[in-house]
Write a protein that holds these residues in place. Structure first.
Motif, mmCIF file in Angstrom:
data_model
loop_
_atom_site.group_PDB
_atom_site.id
_atom_site.type_symbol
_atom_site.label_atom_id
_atom_site.label_comp_id
_atom_site.label_asym_id
_atom_site.label_seq_id
_atom_site.Cartn_x
_atom_site.Cartn_y
_atom_site.Cartn_z
ATOM 1 N N PHE A 121 0.953 -1.224 0.200
ATOM 2 C CA PHE A 121 0.039 -0.073 -0.127
ATOM 3 C C PHE A 121 0.695 1.154 -0.041
ATOM 4 O O PHE A 121 1.517 1.219 0.741
ATOM 5 C CB PHE A 121 -0.958 0.017 1.130
ATOM 6 N N ASN A 122 0.754 2.058 -0.991
ATOM 7 C CA ASN A 122 1.388 3.303 -1.050
ATOM 8 C C ASN A 122 0.659 4.800 -0.834
ATOM 9 O O ASN A 122 -0.483 4.579 -1.237
ATOM 10 C CB ASN A 122 2.250 3.447 -2.414
ATOM 11 N N VAL A 123 1.041 5.787 -0.472
ATOM 12 C CA VAL A 123 0.589 6.978 -0.284
ATOM 13 C C VAL A 123 0.575 7.926 -1.338
ATOM 14 O O VAL A 123 1.600 8.429 -1.666
ATOM 15 C CB VAL A 123 1.286 7.525 1.084
ATOM 16 N N ASN A 124 -0.684 7.865 -2.003
ATOM 17 C CA ASN A 124 -0.680 8.712 -3.081
ATOM 18 C C ASN A 124 -1.582 9.935 -2.910
ATOM 19 O O ASN A 124 -1.641 11.114 -3.788
ATOM 20 C CB ASN A 124 -1.282 8.002 -4.370
ATOM 21 N N THR A 125 -2.651 9.774 -2.187
ATOM 22 C CA THR A 125 -3.479 10.984 -1.796
ATOM 23 C C THR A 125 -3.494 11.298 -0.391
ATOM 24 O O THR A 125 -2.952 10.552 0.469
ATOM 25 C CB THR A 125 -4.783 10.545 -2.494
ATOM 26 N N PRO A 126 -4.399 12.578 -0.175
ATOM 27 C CA PRO A 126 -4.464 12.637 1.422
ATOM 28 C C PRO A 126 -5.269 11.716 2.197
ATOM 29 O O PRO A 126 -4.982 11.267 3.022
ATOM 30 C CB PRO A 126 -4.993 14.042 1.345
ATOM 31 N N GLU A 127 -6.207 11.026 1.201
ATOM 32 C CA GLU A 127 -6.916 10.075 1.913
ATOM 33 C C GLU A 127 -6.145 8.655 2.154
ATOM 34 O O GLU A 127 -6.205 8.064 3.242
ATOM 35 C CB GLU A 127 -7.871 9.655 0.928
ATOM 36 N N ASP A 128 -5.166 8.513 1.283
ATOM 37 C CA ASP A 128 -4.256 7.261 1.463
ATOM 38 C C ASP A 128 -3.702 7.583 2.709
ATOM 39 O O ASP A 128 -3.234 6.650 3.569
ATOM 40 C CB ASP A 128 -3.151 7.281 0.201
ATOM 41 N N LEU A 129 -2.958 8.775 3.037
ATOM 42 C CA LEU A 129 -2.349 9.214 4.090
ATOM 43 C C LEU A 129 -3.033 8.854 5.512
ATOM 44 O O LEU A 129 -2.481 8.372 6.563
ATOM 45 C CB LEU A 129 -1.684 10.850 4.088
ATOM 46 N N ALA A 130 -4.428 9.145 5.366
ATOM 47 C CA ALA A 130 -5.064 9.139 6.477
ATOM 48 C C ALA A 130 -5.385 7.516 6.540
ATOM 49 O O ALA A 130 -5.223 7.029 7.916
ATOM 50 C CB ALA A 130 -6.460 9.650 6.396
ATOM 51 N N LYS A 131 -5.509 6.736 5.766
ATOM 52 C CA LYS A 131 -5.511 5.161 5.893
ATOM 53 C C LYS A 131 -4.306 4.696 6.487
ATOM 54 O O LYS A 131 -4.272 3.752 7.263
ATOM 55 C CB LYS A 131 -5.951 4.842 4.467
ATOM 56 N N ALA A 132 -3.185 5.260 6.066
ATOM 57 C CA ALA A 132 -1.853 4.869 6.571
ATOM 58 C C ALA A 132 -1.873 4.807 7.877
ATOM 59 O O ALA A 132 -1.355 4.257 8.734
ATOM 60 C CB ALA A 132 -0.827 5.391 5.923
ATOM 61 N N ARG A 133 -2.278 6.180 8.647
ATOM 62 C CA ARG A 133 -2.188 6.338 9.815
ATOM 63 C C ARG A 133 -3.103 5.411 10.622
ATOM 64 O O ARG A 133 -2.618 4.997 11.916
ATOM 65 C CB ARG A 133 -2.767 7.810 9.904
ATOM 66 N N VAL A 134 -4.257 4.889 10.193
ATOM 67 C CA VAL A 134 -4.976 3.902 10.740
ATOM 68 C C VAL A 134 -4.267 2.442 10.766
ATOM 69 O O VAL A 134 -4.380 1.828 11.817
ATOM 70 C CB VAL A 134 -6.343 3.858 9.899
ATOM 71 N N LEU A 135 -3.703 2.285 9.412
ATOM 72 C CA LEU A 135 -3.027 1.083 9.531
ATOM 73 C C LEU A 135 -1.985 0.906 10.536
ATOM 74 O O LEU A 135 -1.811 -0.186 11.313
ATOM 75 C CB LEU A 135 -2.595 0.890 8.153
ATOM 76 N N LEU A 136 -1.228 2.029 10.700
ATOM 77 C CA LEU A 136 -0.292 1.964 11.727
ATOM 78 C C LEU A 136 -0.682 1.801 13.131
ATOM 79 O O LEU A 136 -0.192 1.040 13.846
ATOM 80 C CB LEU A 136 0.544 3.392 11.475
ATOM 81 N N GLN A 137 -1.952 2.553 13.432
ATOM 82 C CA GLN A 137 -2.465 2.200 14.730
ATOM 83 C C GLN A 137 -2.980 0.838 14.900
ATOM 84 O O GLN A 137 -2.528 0.147 16.103
ATOM 85 C CB GLN A 137 -3.546 3.338 15.078
ATOM 86 N N GLU A 138 -3.476 0.259 14.064
ATOM 87 C CA GLU A 138 -3.980 -1.096 14.161
ATOM 88 C C GLU A 138 -2.769 -2.212 14.018
ATOM 89 O O GLU A 138 -2.857 -3.151 14.707
ATOM 90 C CB GLU A 138 -4.757 -1.673 12.903
#
Length: 206
Positions: free
Chosen positions: A187-204
Motif C-alpha cells: 500500500f502506498n500513499v498517493n493522496t491525502p486519503e491514503d495518508l489518513a488510511k496509513a495512519r489508521v493501519l499503523l495504529q492497528e
C-alpha cells in the motif's frame, strides 16, 4: 553473488498530493521515508536515495542522494538506472528497490526476491501481491535488478521505453508473491486519503 544494495525510489512528482516529496509527509510523527529506511536497512548493507532536485532536503537522513540521469522524469525505470550506476561504482552486482511512499512493505521482501531468482544467470525479479482469489498484481517499484543490465536499460530508456514490466518481461523476470491478508503490504500513499488510511493501519499494527 554478493548481497544487493538498497535504493529507495523518491523521484516522482507527487501530483496527487499537490506536489512535493510524499516520503517527507508525517506518519506517526515520523516521515514516511524514515519508516521505509528502517524497513529496508534491516535487509541490505547500504542504502541510497534516488531523488531529483535539491539533495539538501534529505541531508538529515545521511544517505547518498542519486538523481536520474535521464531528463524530464521518465518514471521509476530512470531511478532504477541511477541506482544501478551507483551500485556499479560501489562494485556491487545488484540492487533492490523500494518506493519512498510505501511504509508497510514486507520485512523479508529482499530475501524472497533473492530466493525466487536463484539459478538465473542475471537475477531479475519483481514483487507481486496475490489476493484470496489468486489474482496477482506486480509491484514494479519493488524489485531485484542486476547491474549487468544497466546499459541495456539505458538503451531502452533512450528508445522511449517507460513501462517497468515491458522491460522486465523482455528479460524473463520472475515474481516473488506476497499475499494480501488484512492489508496490502505494498500500500502506498498517493493522496491525502491514503495518508489518513496509513495512519489508521499503523495504529492497528501497533
Amino acid at each position: 553473488m554478493g548481497a544487493p544494495l538498497g535504493v529507495i525510489l523518491a523521484g516522482g512528482l507527487a501530483r496527487r498530493m499537490g506536489g512535493g516529496d510524499k516520503g517527507l509527509l508525517l506518519l506517526d510523527e515520523r516521515p514516511i521515508l524514515r519508516h521505509v529506511i528502517d524497513r529496508l536497512s534491516g535487509q541490505v548493507d547500504a542504502i541510497a536515495l534516488n531523488a531529483n532536485g535539491d539533495p539538501d532536503r534529505f541531508e538529515s537522513y545521511g544517505l547518498p542522494v542519486i538523481a536520474d540521469s535521464i531528463a524530464e522524469y521518465p518514471g521509476p525505470l530512470a531511478g532504477v538506472l541511477a541506482g544501478l550506476d551507483w551500485a556499479h561504482e560501489q562494485g556491487a552486482e545488484s540492487i533492490v528497490t523500494a518506493a519512498a511512499d510505501t511504509p508497510f512493505f514486507p520485512k523479508n521482501f529482499v530475501s524472497e526476491l533473492a530466493a525466487v531468482s536463484e539459478g538465473m544467470e542475471l537475477p531479475l525479479a519483481l514483487a507481486a501481491t496475490q489476493d484470496t482469489n489468486g489474482k496477482r498484481w506486480r509491484q514494479p517499484t519493488f524489485g531485484l535488478w542486476p547491474v549487468a543490465l544497466r546499459d541495456d536499460l539505458r538503451a531502452a530508456l533512450a528508445n522511449g521505453l517507460r513501462k517497468v514490466v515491458m522491460w522486465t518481461d523482455q528479460h524473463n523476470a520472475r515474481e516473488a508473491v506476497f499475499e494480501t491478508r488484512a492489508y496490502d503490504p505494498f500500500f502506498n500513499v498517493n493522496t491525502p486519503e491514503d495518508l489518513a488510511k496509513a495512519r489508521v493501519l499503523l495504529q492497528e499494527m501497533s
